[in-house]
Design an enzyme around this catalytic site. Structure first.
Site, PDB file in Angstrom:
ATOM      1  N   HIS A  31      -5.695  36.179   9.569  1.00 37.02           N
ATOM      2  CA  HIS A  31      -6.863  35.505   8.997  1.00 37.02           C
ATOM      3  C   HIS A  31      -8.021  36.505   8.928  1.00 37.02           C
ATOM      4  CE1 HIS A  31      -9.998  32.813   8.148  1.00 37.02           C
ATOM      5  NE2 HIS A  31     -10.428  32.645   9.381  1.00 37.02           N
TER       6      HIS A  31
ATOM      7  N   CYS B 214      -8.961  27.170   9.458  1.00 36.06           N
ATOM      8  CA  CYS B 214      -8.495  28.430   8.856  1.00 36.06           C
ATOM      9  C   CYS B 214      -6.990  28.638   9.052  1.00 36.06           C
ATOM     10  CB  CYS B 214      -9.260  29.611   9.434  1.00 36.06           C
ATOM     11  SG  CYS B 214     -11.029  29.400   9.282  1.00 36.06           S
TER      12      CYS B 214
ATOM     13  N   ASN C  17     -14.911  35.465   4.677  1.00 33.62           N
ATOM     14  CA  ASN C  17     -14.000  34.490   5.289  1.00 33.62           C
ATOM     15  C   ASN C  17     -13.839  33.285   4.351  1.00 33.62           C
ATOM     16  OD1 ASN C  17     -12.735  32.530   6.803  1.00 33.62           O
ATOM     17  ND2 ASN C  17     -14.023  32.774   8.622  1.00 33.62           N
TER      18      ASN C  17
END
Ligand code: UT7
Length: 331
Positions: free
Chosen positions: A258, A116, A288
């Site tokens: 994030h 990520c 996500n």
């Protein structure tokens, strides 16, 4: 390294698949509830790719928008870096496929695997190439189709992910430009490489009937351990760049982290002591999307007028590896 030129973001774009999967849809797939997902993660829905949609398709759509926003031509691009862990194929790189789709060749194109944190890693690399004068317009993409490597029987992970792409053009700034990358901090802690992992499909456990049967090609995650590490590592990455640039958190106009869990975002905001109103959140709509969360949130915030030219923006991420990083820039 002495800086010859400054780098800046000159254009952004994003793309998500058409199909939306809501928390209520997930209630029909695993033993979960809309209430649990919303209160524990902040997510309400996510976009998921169709059978025929691959990472480069989303990335290409996002790229066209970023090129238009940057007001450049395809042929002005002189490097492509794609941050992904769910590219079209294990090889070649998705960056080379994007290069082909854009009708370009003759310059470097490669993928970066940093989970990520991928887009932050890729942007940091692009920053170096711009600053040393080697490149002028680098296409940097964060793209994931994690729903194709999701274990739909594991309620601890399958509710978390969505698909999407965020593209950015990182260009050489003009001498009088106030827009520029100011600083960036990257890190990794490989001692925890096994907390978030796709176990099979590489040389450790090649694809076999057994590996597929045991679901080893899907995302395995120890969510609780990652959660604690996430806040600590993102705080560290932010603190380092703020201190190194003698900046107080109050001088930051926007924080984009994030989008993995609303509670992680809020915990980081609190630890940094930044005003809630300056924290950009879109997790409820997209969940996500791994390396795509930051460039997607950046694109949305620029297009809806929240982030304005001249604003000071702090970006932070963490992910598989375990990797982490931050980026400080003036838009
Ligand atoms: O992108 C980078 C990597 N990913 C992350 O950053 C994710 C980081 N981790 C997290 O966001 C959180 O740890 C999760 C959202 C994954 C899990 O939330 P949590 O508050 O840490 O829950 P938990 O794993 O401690 O589980 C609490 C309870 C358990 O039940 P018991 O043992 O208390 O009876 C789980 O079985 O919640 C249960 N549970 C669920 N219940 C309903 C776990 N998943 C679900 C679910 N629906 N989907």
């Amino acid at each position: 390294m002495s800086i010859k030129y400054y780098a800046k973001i000159s254009g952004t774009g994003m793309s998500v698949p058409e199909k939306v999967l809501t928390n209520f849809d997930l209630e029909k797939i695993v033993d979960t509830t809309d209430e649990w997902i919303r209160t524990r993660t902040g997510m309400s829905e996510r976009h998921i790719a169709s059978k025929n949609e691959a990472a480069s398709d989303l990335a290409y759509n996002a790229t066209l928008k970023a090129i238009e926003a940057a007001n450049i031509r395809n042929k002005d691009i002189d490097m492509i870096i794609v941050a992904t862990i769910s590219g079209d194929h294990p090889f070649p790189s998705t960056a080379c496929i994007i290069q082909q789709k854009l009708g370009l060749k003759g310059f470097p194109a490669f993928d970066v695997s940093a989970g990520c944190t991928g887009w932050i890693y890729a942007s940091n690399i692009a920053k170096q190439y711009i600053e040393n004068g080697v490149a002028e317009n680098i296409l940097v993409i964060g793209v994931e189709i994690l729903t194709k490597i999701t274990n739909w029987k594991d309620r601890g992970t399958c509710i978390l992910f969505g698909d999407g792409a965020g593209a950015t053009i990182i260009s050489r700034a003009g001498e009088r430009d106030i827009s520029r990358f100011i600083d960036s901090e990257l890190s990794a802690d490989g001692t925890h490489y096994d907390l978030l992992i796709q176990q099979a499909g590489g040389s450790r456990i090649p694809a076999s009937n057994e590996s597929v049967g045991e679901n080893l090609h899907t995302v395995y995650m120890e969510g609780n351990k990652i959660f604690k590490n996430a806040v600590r590592s993102m705080y560290h990455a932010c603190d380092v760049v703020l201190k190194r640039n003698h900046l107080d958190v109050h001088s930051i106009d926007w924080l984009i982290t994030h989008q993995a869990n609303l509670r992680i975002i809020q915990a980081l905001g609190k630890k940094l002591k930044i005003d809630d109103k300056k924290v950009i959140v879109n997790i409820e709509k997209y969940a996500n999307t791994s390396s795509a969360t930051i460039p997607m949130a950046l694109d949305e915030a620029i297009r809806n007028g929240k982030i304005q030219h001249g604003d000071l923006v702090l970006l932070a991420s963490f992910g598989a590896g375990l990797t982490s990083g931050s980026l400080l820039l003036r838009i």
